[in-house]
Motif scaffolding. Sequence first.
Motif, PDB file in Angstrom:
ATOM      1  N   ASP A 158       0.835  -1.186   0.000  1.00 51.36           N
ATOM      2  CA  ASP A 158       0.000   0.000   0.000  1.00 51.36           C
ATOM      3  C   ASP A 158       0.880   1.251   0.000  1.00 51.36           C
ATOM      4  OD1 ASP A 158      -2.832   1.189   0.564  1.00 51.36           O
ATOM      5  OD2 ASP A 158      -1.495   2.171   1.991  1.00 51.36           O
ATOM      6  N   ASN A 159       0.475   2.275  -0.762  1.00 47.08           N
ATOM      7  CA  ASN A 159       1.281   3.497  -0.864  1.00 47.08           C
ATOM      8  C   ASN A 159       1.494   4.173   0.486  1.00 47.08           C
ATOM      9  OD1 ASN A 159       1.708   3.365  -3.650  1.00 47.08           O
ATOM     10  ND2 ASN A 159      -0.236   4.404  -4.099  1.00 47.08           N
ATOM     11  N   LEU A 160       0.479   4.113   1.343  1.00 50.91           N
ATOM     12  CA  LEU A 160       0.622   4.741   2.650  1.00 50.91           C
ATOM     13  C   LEU A 160       1.649   4.010   3.511  1.00 50.91           C
ATOM     14  CD1 LEU A 160      -3.072   5.697   3.505  1.00 50.91           C
ATOM     15  CD2 LEU A 160      -1.249   7.176   2.637  1.00 50.91           C
ATOM     16  N   ASP A 161       1.709   2.692   3.386  1.00 48.08           N
ATOM     17  CA  ASP A 161       2.718   1.931   4.118  1.00 48.08           C
ATOM     18  C   ASP A 161       4.120   2.298   3.637  1.00 48.08           C
ATOM     19  OD1 ASP A 161       0.860   0.600   5.637  1.00 48.08           O
ATOM     20  OD2 ASP A 161       0.776  -1.170   4.335  1.00 48.08           O
ATOM     21  N   ILE A 162       4.257   2.422   2.319  1.00 48.69           N
ATOM     22  CA  ILE A 162       5.556   2.815   1.757  1.00 48.69           C
ATOM     23  C   ILE A 162       5.932   4.210   2.242  1.00 48.69           C
ATOM     24  CG2 ILE A 162       6.826   3.290  -0.380  1.00 48.69           C
ATOM     25  CD1 ILE A 162       4.898   1.316  -1.782  1.00 48.69           C
ATOM     26  N   ALA A 163       4.972   5.133   2.206  1.00 49.35           N
ATOM     27  CA  ALA A 163       5.233   6.517   2.615  1.00 49.35           C
ATOM     28  C   ALA A 163       5.639   6.587   4.080  1.00 49.35           C
ATOM     29  CB  ALA A 163       3.993   7.370   2.370  1.00 49.35           C
ATOM     30  N   ARG A 164       5.003   5.779   4.917  1.00 49.95           N
ATOM     31  CA  ARG A 164       5.342   5.790   6.342  1.00 49.95           C
ATOM     32  C   ARG A 164       6.787   5.338   6.551  1.00 49.95           C
ATOM     33  NH1 ARG A 164       5.659   2.544  10.767  1.00 49.95           N
ATOM     34  NH2 ARG A 164       4.973   3.488  12.741  1.00 49.95           N
TER      35      ARG A 164
END
Length: 628
Positions: free
Chosen positions: A144-150
């Motif tokens: 998920d993009n949010l997981d990568i961003a975190r």
Amino acid sequence: MTNQDIRAEAERRASDRTDQEIIRKTLEEGVQTAWDRFALQQPQCGFGQLGVCCNNCAMGPCRVDPFGGKTSHGVCGADVDTIVARNLLDDLCVGAAAHSDHGREVVEVLLKTAEGEAQGYRITDTEKLKLVAAEYGIATEGRDNLDIARELAIGILEEFGTLKNRLQLSERAPEQTREIWRKTGIMPRSIDREIVEAMHRVHMGVDADYVNLLLHAMRTSLSDGWGGSMAATECSDILFGTPTPVTSVTNLATLSHDKVNIVLHGHNPLLSQVIVNTAEEPEIKKMAEDKGVKGINLVGMCCTGNELLMRSGIPIAGSFLDQELAIATGAVEAMIVDYQCIFPSVPATAGCYHTKVITTSTKTKIIGSIYMEFNPENAVDTAKEIIRLAIENYPNRNRDRVRIPERPMKVMAGFSEETIRKALGGTYKPLIDAIVAGKILGCVGIVGCNNPRIKQDHGHITLAKELIRRNILVVETGCAAIACGKAGLLVPEAAELAGEGLASVCKLLGIPPVLHMGSCVDCSRILVLAANIAKELGVGIGDLPIGGAAPEWYSQKAISIGTYFVASGVYTVLGIPPKIFGSQNVLNLLAEGVKGITNSAFAVEPDPMKTADLLEAEINRKRKALNI
């Protein structure tokens, strides 16, 4: 003053016709501006201008005689070389801290966005997110993009005080350039560490070797350019989108007679971008209609303006010295500021009109302003409240005192490194071929601020025009880019002012000969551009036929930028002397000594035409070394 005297004084102060018009208005109405305060400061302290005044401890302040008189040492025994080098490091450290703290805030908002705690933010450029994550060794496939961003945000934040003793983004520099940093001992280890160590070194009784002080100044600057600033640029792109070419308008004529004018001023896009998005919401438009207003007119100022211009096409009213002039039009309902380059005088200027000045950062509180604290958790709510305040202030505009110049100037902006590479077909080979063939002689980055010591925009415009005439491509950030925008140099039609070779390339690609690359932290885009070209050629940045210039700089941030340019291998000319002329040894090291280290150096030249001569000579020297 007579009308003729007023007109002459306005023409002496600024190059742009809209600036001149409002300067005349301030002189007629008795509204004090930076130029007036500069005149009242004359004569300024000669010791300070030479860099030989030390206020580092309570035994001082000490003024050291640079000519070897009885006061050749401070009370502590520091000589002129130590004091000048220490003062330079102190100033540079402030500039690096300003950029890097900006970067930290953007990365923190990226983290809060990933964790679902930021209001009104989202991941806009998922491609860049994954590319930068890959540089940090973060897996992206199937995630998920949010997981990568975190994970990416945490990885970047760790580099502000890392134990691993290296900055991942500095790996973008060519191996030849990084080898120079390693051999010289200036490889940046982390962002905050270099800044803290710089402040430690300037304390009395620590570093008293001017060479050692200046080497650490280079390392600290590199932690800014290849660290804090680059993090700010990359994470802003991830959140708000990597800039692509966009057309808009600039100068004080961007203000509106029949709309609510809100000026977004400062350097950080975190709140201003939310204000841009929020102003389009139906409830905001209805709020304006209910007050009998035709709409909301958002305009940028300084580098916050550059951020909004290149991503959203928001008009940009002006640069550093325009902030008081915008208010003096009498047409601004609210000026919203975040931080950096904000005159403490702005509320006093606003007090002459109906303008509300709203500060939003805990770091930037100004007496006389309205404080509305911005946090990412309540960004949209804060934006709505700010716009509401501006709308309610519209009826207080005194139309008898409004003067808005006519004819805004068209600009094309948004030339990120990725956009330039894409325009060339995904590789820098066409640009390299044009340079090898002599169609383009080389490239110069013109950056930096305005300074009332110099006629506003004159240095930027004159230098840019002369360089493109000589077939030298110009890339710009910050106030320099705004200056050339007001002068009509940021449009494809300006290729008519360029030499035949550069003009042919610009016409083929449909681009201006002067490329707007963003705000002052986006000087990091210039570093990446240079690094990628150098890698294609298999050389270091210091081998490229490129240069840098800051014709009108005033800020400590410009000292850091200029130093990381030189430390990276880019010969850099300053239009205003830095405070180092009290030490011949420091002067010699920065103007000559570093050439043996980075194949670049500083030069000082107030005349922009002579600056063009210096830069052309340096470019030809590098071309000869490359056998082109």
